[in-house]
Write a protein that holds these residues in place. Structure first.
Motif, PDB file in Angstrom:
ATOM      1  N   ASP A   5       0.829  -1.206   0.000  1.00 42.03           N
ATOM      2  CA  ASP A   5       0.000   0.000   0.000  1.00 42.03           C
ATOM      3  C   ASP A   5       0.864   1.257   0.000  1.00 42.03           C
ATOM      4  N   LYS A   9       0.967   4.063  -2.883  1.00 42.46           N
ATOM      5  CA  LYS A   9       0.729   5.446  -2.493  1.00 42.46           C
ATOM      6  C   LYS A   9       1.908   6.325  -2.908  1.00 42.46           C
ATOM      7  N   ARG A  12       1.835   6.757  -6.719  1.00 41.00           N
ATOM      8  CA  ARG A  12       0.787   7.709  -7.109  1.00 41.00           C
ATOM      9  C   ARG A  12       1.201   9.131  -6.806  1.00 41.00           C
ATOM     10  N   SER A  13       1.790   9.327  -5.658  1.00 42.53           N
ATOM     11  CA  SER A  13       2.255  10.659  -5.276  1.00 42.53           C
ATOM     12  C   SER A  13       3.332  11.151  -6.241  1.00 42.53           C
TER      13      SER A  13
END
Length: 74
Positions: A5, A9, A12-13
């Motif tokens: 996860d 994350k 994506r950031s």
């Protein structure tokens, strides 16, 4: 939160940050392209000369590339 996860994350950031940087650079390129006349470019050069090379490096890179593009098209 699992390690997977966090990786997703983080990815994506990172992608969002890169996308925002591209959008910002394209906007800057459009703004600089509006300096079309010789007097416009001289004024822009005078403005940039008040700042360090480090501060204006990206701007000068864009301006030089656009100048080369204009020469090639002419």
């Amino acid at each position: 939160m699992t390690r997977h996860d966090l990786s997703v994350k983080s990815l994506r950031s990172s992608l969002a940050t890169r996308r925002a940087a591209r959008i910002s650079r394209r906007s800057l390129e459009r703004q600089l392209a509006s300096y079309t006349t010789e007097s416009d470019r001289l004024e822009l050069d005078a403005i940039l000369s008040r700042h360090t090379g480090e501060e204006t490096n990206e701007l000068r890179s864009i301006i030089n590339r656009q100048a080369m593009d204009r020469l090639i098209r002419a």
